[in-house]
Design an enzyme around this catalytic site. Structure first.
Site, PDB file in Angstrom:
ATOM      1  N   GLY A  90       0.785  -1.232   0.000  1.00 24.08           N
ATOM      2  CA  GLY A  90       0.000   0.000   0.000  1.00 24.08           C
ATOM      3  C   GLY A  90       0.814   1.278   0.000  1.00 24.08           C
ATOM      4  CD  GLN A  91       4.817  -0.273   0.889  1.00 22.86           C
ATOM      5  OE1 GLN A  91       4.178  -0.742  -0.046  1.00 22.86           O
ATOM      6  NE2 GLN A  91       5.440  -1.046   1.741  1.00 22.86           N
ATOM      7  CB  ALA A  92       2.576   6.935  -1.686  1.00 24.98           C
ATOM      8  CB  SER A  93       6.732   4.417  -4.002  1.00 23.94           C
ATOM      9  OG  SER A  93       6.858   3.318  -3.112  1.00 23.94           O
ATOM     10  CB  ILE A  94       3.719   0.030  -4.220  1.00 21.78           C
ATOM     11  CG1 ILE A  94       5.156  -0.233  -3.786  1.00 21.78           C
ATOM     12  CG2 ILE A  94       3.099  -1.234  -4.773  1.00 21.78           C
ATOM     13  CD1 ILE A  94       5.292  -1.243  -2.678  1.00 21.78           C
TER      14      ILE A  94
END
Length: 164
Positions: free
Chosen positions: A45-49
């Site tokens: 769920g990280q923003a970069s993913i």
């Protein structure tokens, strides 16, 4: 939050809590529930993913969206990501199941954190009632205790079988 999805995945797969670390990228598992086999893609769920999530939407029958009921600050982000996801053509016919997680925490943890938002409050915060073309359900869950997971999965299985 990252560990909640993976904790739920293993709870469904092996029936117990497994120590996990945040998912970086993609984690794929097969879960059999009530004689129905699910190929589960646990997406970090990280923003970069998040921009890469769409690479995994093809042939998706259901989306299980896990939301931390105690983290009111991230509800806006959760809503915008969910709305963007549901606008994708590959997910137009997918069933949406929301797990309003962290609903049955230990008393000491509950005192240290804000009270959990109720599932109906969470549904409104995520804008679920406004979804016109999406069949959705929301469930009160606890990844660590397993509360609500069987009910949610049973309803998902029934909904998927009724579509066949």
């Amino acid at each position: 939050m990252e560990q909640e999805k993976t904790t739920i995945l293993y709870r469904l797969q092996v029936g117990e809590v497994v120590t996990t670390i945040p998912t970086i990228g993609l984690h794929v598992e097969t879960v059999t529930y009530k004689n129905l086999k699910f190929h589960v893609r646990d997406l970090g769920g990280q923003a970069s993913i998040r921009p890469y999530w769409r690479c995994y939407y093809l042939n998706t029958d259901a989306v299980i969206y896990v939301v931390d009921s105690c983290d009111r600050d991230r509800t806006g982000i959760s809503k915008s990501e969910l709305v963007a996801m549901l606008e994708e053509e590959e997910l137009r016919k997918a069933i949406l199941v929301v797990f309003a997680n962290k609903q049955a925490m230990e008393p000491a943890m509950e005192q240290a954190m804000e009270q959990a938002v109720t599932p109906s409050e969470m549904a409104n915060s995520l804008g679920l009632p406004a979804l016109k073309d999406c069949k959705w359900q929301i469930f009160k869950t606890s990844a660590t205790k397993g509360t609500g997971l069987d009910e949610a999965m049973q309803r998902l299985v029934e909904t998927l079988k009724s579509r066949q």
